[in-house]
Design an enzyme around this catalytic site. Structure first.
Site, PDB file in Angstrom:
ATOM      1  N   PHE A   1      -0.524  -3.156   2.786  1.00 25.72           N
ATOM      2  CA  PHE A   1      -1.319  -2.509   3.834  1.00 25.72           C
ATOM      3  C   PHE A   1      -2.507  -1.791   3.207  1.00 25.72           C
ATOM      4  CE2 PHE A   1       1.696   0.645   2.372  1.00 25.72           C
ATOM      5  CZ  PHE A   1       0.961   1.818   2.329  1.00 25.72           C
ATOM      6  N   CYS A   2      -3.490  -1.471   4.055  1.00 23.70           N
ATOM      7  CA  CYS A   2      -4.677  -0.728   3.634  1.00 23.70           C
ATOM      8  C   CYS A   2      -5.226  -0.004   4.854  1.00 23.70           C
ATOM      9  CB  CYS A   2      -5.713  -1.655   3.009  1.00 23.70           C
ATOM     10  SG  CYS A   2      -6.291  -2.963   4.116  1.00 23.70           S
ATOM     11  N   THR A   3      -6.410   0.570   4.749  1.00 22.62           N
ATOM     12  CA  THR A   3      -6.944   1.399   5.828  1.00 22.62           C
ATOM     13  C   THR A   3      -7.163   0.615   7.119  1.00 22.62           C
ATOM     14  OG1 THR A   3      -8.072   2.757   4.171  1.00 22.62           O
ATOM     15  CG2 THR A   3      -8.757   3.024   6.467  1.00 22.62           C
TER      16      THR A   3
ATOM     17  N   CYS B   1      -5.942  -5.456   2.264  1.00 25.51           N
ATOM     18  CA  CYS B   1      -4.616  -6.069   2.168  1.00 25.51           C
ATOM     19  C   CYS B   1      -4.660  -7.538   2.565  1.00 25.51           C
ATOM     20  CB  CYS B   1      -3.585  -5.304   2.992  1.00 25.51           C
ATOM     21  SG  CYS B   1      -4.001  -5.002   4.705  1.00 25.51           S
TER      22      CYS B   1
ATOM     23  N   ILE C   1      -3.723   0.642   8.598  1.00 29.62           N
ATOM     24  CA  ILE C   1      -3.175   1.955   8.942  1.00 29.62           C
ATOM     25  C   ILE C   1      -3.791   2.475  10.237  1.00 29.62           C
ATOM     26  CG2 ILE C   1      -2.899   4.345   8.155  1.00 29.62           C
ATOM     27  CD1 ILE C   1      -3.373   3.159   5.261  1.00 29.62           C
TER      28      ILE C   1
END
Length: 311
Positions: free
Chosen positions: A184-186, A191, A213
């Site tokens: 996952f990432c922002t 990702c 996120i």
């Protein structure tokens, strides 16, 4: 009565967007896109590359809606991934449209997320995936972002840039073998590219959080959430929390590291001068210069000037 967080208290519309797509002749998109945004008072940054588009912009709700329609009409950009949030005031100072080699820099040739990314996992299904005993959850963001919030049980590669991520995967390849790998990432872009890279190494069970996120914090109720802390964002809000409400984090104006409330209670914290993350790395002379700069910033603010995120 306490003020509620509504469209009235957050009148600026913020859109974090990206799309991996083959954009032949992407250079020609720059000037008209910049003119379109500037003509509508939109500010922020958009990156264009052969592999697609990435960026975060802010403006009036109608102006942002017009921009998304404009972008979706460009060949290859239909289905653009967009996450919306709000801000009490404009979080950017100018509009920039930049041409890049990659829209998110990994530095690995021949990775094509548009054709070979991992399996999308919707926010409502994410908890079940990452709670599995056979799943390794990896935060693909940089260490300073992870420091103020991440998912429960996530691995922090402690990278200082996304370019370091491939080397980290190679170093821990044996530990990942035989497991589901969930990343996952922002906002979803890092990702997505990370999953394409990991799949290129031969891994099969590779997943990533759709919308990142930001989409998770928007859609998953806080009482059901496995997110801990706040999510760093690259604008003057610094961080957001559940419901994409502006968080409590602030930036250290000396080193630009995000600071939690606890960081700001440290004896090593001095506004505009130092924080626990940079105190030991700076000399007394450095801190004297930062203190003078901070004094000048405060004077400018008193005269009605604005403080930039790097100040």
């Amino acid at each position: 009565m306490a003020m509620t967080d509504t469209a009235q208290t957050r009148p600026v519309r913020v859109a974090a967007l990206y799309k991996f797509a083959r954009l032949d002749g992407f250079e020609a998109l720059r000037a008209p896109l910049a003119a379109f945004c500037c003509g509508r008072g939109i500010k922020g940054t958009l990156l264009l590359a052969h592999e697609g588009i990435n960026g975060t912009v802010a403006g009036r709700e109608d102006a942002i809606a017009e921009l998304i329609t404009y972008l979706q009409a460009i060949e290859g950009l239909a289905g653009l991934e967009v996450k919306y949030s709000g801000a009490a005031e404009m979080p950017f100072h100018r509009m920039k449209v930049r041409l890049k080699r990659e829209i998110v820099t990994m530095g690995v040739e021949d990775i094509d997320p548009a054709a070979s990314a991992g399996t999308y996992v919707a926010p409502e299904d994410w908890n079940a995936l990452i709670s599995g005993t056979d799943t390794i959850v990896i935060d693909t963001r940089n260490a300073y972002e992870v420091s103020i919030g991440t998912f429960k049980g996530a691995v922090d590669p402690k990278t200082s840039s996304f370019r370091e991520f491939p080397a980290w995967v190679e170093e821990h390849r044996d530990e990942l073998e035989g497991h589901k790998v969930a990343m996952f990432c922002t906002g979803g872009i890092r990702c997505e590219k990370a999953t394409a890279y990991v799949k290129s190494l031969g891994f099969k069970d590779v997943f990533h959080l759709k919308g990142g996120i930001l989409k998770y914090l928007e859609e998953v109720p806080a009482v059901e959430s496995l997110w801990q802390g706040e999510c760093f964002v690259f604008d003057e809000r610094v961080s957001v929390s559940h419901g994409l409400i502006e968080g409590d984090a602030e930036l250290c104006r000396a080193c630009r590291h995000p600071l939690t409330v606890e960081d700001r209670l440290s004896p090593q914290f001095s506004a505009g001068v130092s924080c626990p993350h940079c105190f030991e790395a700076r000399s007394n002379g450095d801190r004297e210069r930062y203190a003078e700069r901070h004094r000048q910033v405060e004077l400018a603010q008193a005269r009605g000037g604005k403080r930039h995120i790097g100040s």
